[in-house]
Design an enzyme around this catalytic site. Sequence first.
Site, PDB file in Angstrom:
ATOM      1  N   TRP A  15       0.869  -1.186   0.000  1.00  0.00           N
ATOM      2  CA  TRP A  15       0.000   0.000   0.000  1.00  0.00           C
ATOM      3  C   TRP A  15       0.908   1.238   0.000  1.00  0.00           C
ATOM      4  CZ3 TRP A  15      -2.104   2.548   4.922  1.00  0.00           C
ATOM      5  CH2 TRP A  15      -3.098   3.491   4.611  1.00  0.00           C
ATOM      6  N   ASP A  74      -0.338  -5.808   9.479  1.00  0.00           N
ATOM      7  CA  ASP A  74      -1.291  -4.749   9.136  1.00  0.00           C
ATOM      8  C   ASP A  74      -2.575  -5.400   8.614  1.00  0.00           C
ATOM      9  OD1 ASP A  74      -2.640  -2.493   8.454  1.00  0.00           O
ATOM     10  OD2 ASP A  74      -1.414  -2.019   6.696  1.00  0.00           O
ATOM     11  N   LYS A  83     -13.161  -0.849   6.698  1.00  0.00           N
ATOM     12  CA  LYS A  83     -13.792  -1.525   5.562  1.00  0.00           C
ATOM     13  C   LYS A  83     -14.841  -2.518   6.032  1.00  0.00           C
ATOM     14  CE  LYS A  83     -10.241   0.331   3.578  1.00  0.00           C
ATOM     15  NZ  LYS A  83      -9.751   0.921   2.384  1.00  0.00           N
TER      16      LYS A  83
HETATM   17  N1  PMP Z   1      -3.386  -0.756   5.670  1.00  0.00           N
HETATM   18  C1  PMP Z   1      -3.757  -1.100   4.447  1.00  0.00           C
HETATM   19  C2  PMP Z   1      -3.042  -2.204   3.765  1.00  0.00           C
HETATM   20  C3  PMP Z   1      -4.798  -0.428   3.817  1.00  0.00           C
HETATM   21  O1  PMP Z   1      -5.142  -0.781   2.582  1.00  0.00           O
HETATM   22  C4  PMP Z   1      -5.465   0.599   4.494  1.00  0.00           C
HETATM   23  C5  PMP Z   1      -6.620   1.340   3.891  1.00  0.00           C
HETATM   24  N2  PMP Z   1      -6.597   1.546   2.563  1.00  0.00           N
HETATM   25  C6  PMP Z   1      -5.030   0.938   5.765  1.00  0.00           C
HETATM   26  C7  PMP Z   1      -4.001   0.234   6.343  1.00  0.00           C
HETATM   27  C8  PMP Z   1      -5.626   2.091   6.533  1.00  0.00           C
HETATM   28  O2  PMP Z   1      -6.873   1.912   6.961  1.00  0.00           O
HETATM   29  P1  PMP Z   1      -7.719   3.134   7.585  1.00  0.00           P
HETATM   30  O3  PMP Z   1      -8.551   3.668   6.501  1.00  0.00           O
HETATM   31  O4  PMP Z   1      -8.466   2.490   8.696  1.00  0.00           O
HETATM   32  O5  PMP Z   1      -6.737   4.132   8.098  1.00  0.00           O
END
Ligand code: PMP
Length: 392
Positions: free
Chosen positions: A126, A207, A242
């Site tokens: 990410w 994560d 999510k």
């Molecule tokens: N880690 C990963 C791999 C993600 O894809 C995301 C959200 N896109 C997050 C962390 C962060 O999540 P949040 O929206 O709860 O900050």
Amino acid sequence: MFSSIGPSRPDPIMSLMEQYLADDCPHKVNLGIGLYYDGEGTLPLLNSVHEAQQRLMTQERPHSYPPIEGQAQFREAVQRLIFGHSAQQTALTTLQTLGGSGALRLGAELLRQLGVCRIHLPDPTWPNHLAIFSVAGLTPESYPWYDNANGELLIDALLDRLATLPEGSVVLLHPACHNPTGMDPSPDQWRSILDTVERRRLLPFFDAAYQGFGAGIEQDIAPVRQALERGLPFLLSHSLSKNMALYGQRVGSLSLHCPDVAAINVLGTLKGLVRSSYSCPPTFGSDIAATVLNDAALHQCWRDETEAMRLRILAMRQRLATELNANGAGLDIGRITRQRGMFSYTGLSEQQVDTLRQDFSIYLVNPGRICVPGLTERNVDYVAASIASVTR
Ligand code: PMP
């Protein structure tokens, strides 16, 4: 004073979203940003969340400050969700954070305080991982994850790299639904990864942003539970953005398993970091999550809703693969059904992604990542036919 501040580069995913919103093509398709959309193409308000929200509204409670670490009923419920029966461990501590991103940042700041200089991230990962860890003062390094040419997990190269890292190296691992590739290790491959982590005394930073969207709520967190059972130290960022569709409420947590020190000391240090940055977390979203998780009927309703989201994603993957085959797309279609979770690395080139956006109003993130729940019964045929036409 501020004259040294130049223009900054816009976030590629957010600017793609802006382009999508500005596009007036009636059959435009958004496969960019990582949001779960339902079969109607709308962002859901889960029934479990709606009911919890209604209950909280009728209580008309004043808006007090919560504890720095978050309310106990939230922290304990999330710990049970993540760790199941092993949640009672004294070496385990969980703190409420500003979504999963806030957990990553807080964990990074703790690591910096402990003198850690580097973090090893899968290639690719990410993109915000790089930003979060760099800004917190850690140098991101990468380890092999995915071979985009063949659509395969680079398990041997990844194990080889982990085996060469110095003791104590911090390694970020996505327990399930790898973002952006959708390529997850099998249970056997996870065992090998954890064997290497244990043998080389590495420090995993898990994560978990998509629990329930891969193989199921329990299955998706299995690597974390296995690390706990092995007695390994680790950090874990966890997000309910999510799977509870609570995106803007910023509901997440950071857990630490620290077998060699009193968890209460670690919690104290983390509270110090929180106090000096945002003081304490927001309450409404975490109250909703705690109400859902702590009420047996709402909890079950949420599990069923999460499972329905998972199955919809899976059905859309299969449908896309079928339609791509039927349209004779010049693409390795098998990878789409091998991958799991919200995302798929389709293998489309940057040029093909650009053509899809310019000529078909289909928005993907480069290189070729689609957000599968952007597909619906209404647009999947159009998407498959368009992809086929740019790959023939
Ligand atoms: N880690 C990963 C791999 C993600 O894809 C995301 C959200 N896109 C997050 C962390 C962060 O999540 P949040 O929206 O709860 O900050």
